[in-house]
Design a protein around this motif. Structure first.
Motif, mmCIF file in Angstrom:
data_model
loop_
_atom_site.group_PDB
_atom_site.id
_atom_site.type_symbol
_atom_site.label_atom_id
_atom_site.label_comp_id
_atom_site.label_asym_id
_atom_site.label_seq_id
_atom_site.Cartn_x
_atom_site.Cartn_y
_atom_site.Cartn_z
ATOM 1 N N UNK A 173 0.831 -1.206 0.000
ATOM 2 C CA UNK A 173 0.000 0.000 0.000
ATOM 3 C C UNK A 173 0.866 1.257 0.000
ATOM 4 N N UNK A 174 1.958 1.246 0.766
ATOM 5 C CA UNK A 174 2.860 2.394 0.803
ATOM 6 C C UNK A 174 3.516 2.600 -0.561
ATOM 7 N N UNK A 175 3.952 1.514 -1.188
ATOM 8 C CA UNK A 175 4.571 1.622 -2.507
ATOM 9 C C UNK A 175 3.572 2.124 -3.551
ATOM 10 N N UNK A 176 2.326 1.700 -3.425
ATOM 11 C CA UNK A 176 1.308 2.146 -4.376
ATOM 12 C C UNK A 176 1.023 3.635 -4.209
ATOM 13 N N UNK A 177 1.004 4.111 -2.964
ATOM 14 C CA UNK A 177 0.783 5.547 -2.739
ATOM 15 C C UNK A 177 1.922 6.389 -3.298
ATOM 16 N N UNK B 28 4.397 3.689 -7.345
ATOM 17 C CA UNK B 28 5.081 2.524 -7.884
ATOM 18 C C UNK B 28 4.084 1.445 -8.292
ATOM 19 N N UNK B 29 4.464 0.638 -9.254
ATOM 20 C CA UNK B 29 3.597 -0.420 -9.738
ATOM 21 C C UNK B 29 3.702 -1.629 -8.813
ATOM 22 N N UNK B 30 2.565 -2.078 -8.301
ATOM 23 C CA UNK B 30 2.544 -3.232 -7.397
ATOM 24 C C UNK B 30 1.500 -4.227 -7.897
ATOM 25 N N UNK B 31 1.646 -5.447 -7.472
ATOM 26 C CA UNK B 31 0.702 -6.503 -7.830
ATOM 27 C C UNK B 31 0.175 -7.181 -6.580
ATOM 28 N N UNK B 32 -0.779 -8.092 -6.730
ATOM 29 C CA UNK B 32 -1.342 -8.782 -5.563
ATOM 30 C C UNK B 32 -0.405 -9.851 -5.024
#
Length: 363
Positions: free
Chosen positions: A117-121, A124-128
């Protein structure tokens, strides 16, 4: 009754946090793996099933998150639903995995979600999170309850009957200043290992004397320590050819795949040992200066294979973790800069000798 118990737990956690602020963390992975020939048949089965049921618990939590919030998962449940080899759902009871370890797995997943969640804010591109086919580690968090070191080379783990013999624990037991905290049981292709986290007061940490010597480490491809490569041997290639001819899902396929993992684990151990020796040689009684090189771009270039088989990334990572290492920004033109006149000279990959108009020349 529960209110008083929760109050005591909160006070204990607060006192521990305050104490940790004045301590330094050290992690010791015991030199030798758990001696399998010293285990009883029951202990071997319990070790195996701890990781099997741990994998089922991990996947069950992720499956629960598809319809509800993962944070609401009940770790007190005594049953778990998993799939058999045909893909059918089977419900069974936890016969080996204690509730404390199920809580630890649940906490691990929640922490991973918070990090994502921090990386997404940050954009940055994140996956499940993905389902796993094998669990690599189990954490025993509370010393004296979930785990305990009974003797110099004997440890007691929750969920396993009797004591387990582990060599190498004299690394931290010989020093009475170390306070033992959590323990991780590691599942590696060549066996089970123990990693112990200890804490020690900052004022009791031995400070190594430094002299005035400064060494600059320039990462390269053809010279210095990058030529120390650990490459895949003929044994791995032979196993890979054998694996390609076998039926996926068969016992022989699984056996060959395990042998390949063991060989890659040996390569990893050799790389770690080589990187540790190189770093120890660099930092011995002197200050090290390095540059934050973009090794990811190197790996995508012409020298991808060389970078992959070298210990370049390990050495850089270990050096950057140290407080006594100076790290220059990646944009600093250290290679082009002339130390005599300050001029920036353009260089190509084929240039092995640095020359400047001021008559400066160096290899």
């Amino acid at each position: 009754m529960n209110i008083e118990k929760n109050r005591k737990i909160a006070q204990s956690k607060k006192a521990t946090r305050e104490k940790r602020e004045s301590q330094v963390c050290r992690v010791f992975q015991c030199k030798c793996k758990i001696q399998r020939n010293k285990l009883t048949a029951r202990q071997k089965e319990e070790l195996k099933m701890l990781f099997v049921e741990g994998k089922r618990c991990y996947n069950a939590i992720l499956n629960f998150g598809e319809t509800s919030s993962i944070f609401d998962y009940d770790t007190k449940s005594k049953t778990v639903v998993h799939k058999d080899k045909d893909g059918n759902d089977i419900e069974c009871e936890y016969a080996y995995l204690p509730q404390s370890l199920r809580q630890t797995i649940h906490t691990q997943i929640k922490n991973s979600i918070r990090v994502l969640a921090v990386r997404k804010r940050k954009g940055l591109k994140v996956g499940p999170l993905k389902y796993i086919s094998e669990l690599k580690a189990l954490e025993f968090k509370q010393y004296g309850v979930t785990h305990k070191i009974a003797r110099m080379n004997r440890i007691k783990l929750q969920g396993i009957k009797g004591l387990i013999k582990v060599n190498g624990m004299d690394q931290f037991l010989d020093n009475p200043d170390y306070e033992i905290a959590n323990v991780k049981l590691l599942n590696k292709p060549d066996g089970y290992y123990i990693a112990v986290t200890c804490w020690i007061d900052r004022n009791k940490v031995e400070s190594k004397q430094k002299n005035n010597k400064v060494i600059g480490v320039d990462f390269g491809i053809e010279t210095d320590f990058t030529t120390s490569a650990v490459q895949e041997g003929e044994r791995i290639k032979r196993f890979q050819k054998k694996l390609a001819r076998q039926v996926k899902g068969s016992r022989r396929h699984a056996r060959t795949l395990h042998l390949i993992k063991v060989e890659y684990q040996k390569m990893t151990n050799c790389k770690d040992d080589l990187a540790n020796k190189i770093v120890a040689g660099f930092v011995r009684n002197r200050t090290v200066v390095i540059q934050d090189e973009m090794l990811t771009h190197w790996h995508k270039g012409w020298f991808a294979g060389h970078v992959q088989h070298s210990v370049l990334g390990r050495v850089k990572s270990d050096l950057m973790k140290r407080d006594d290492v100076i790290v220059l920004n990646k944009r600093v033109p250290s290679t082009k800069f002339c130390p005599d006149c300050g001029k920036l000279n353009s260089l190509s990959l084929k240039d092995r000798v640095y020359r400047c108009d001021c008559s400066m020349k160096t290899m």
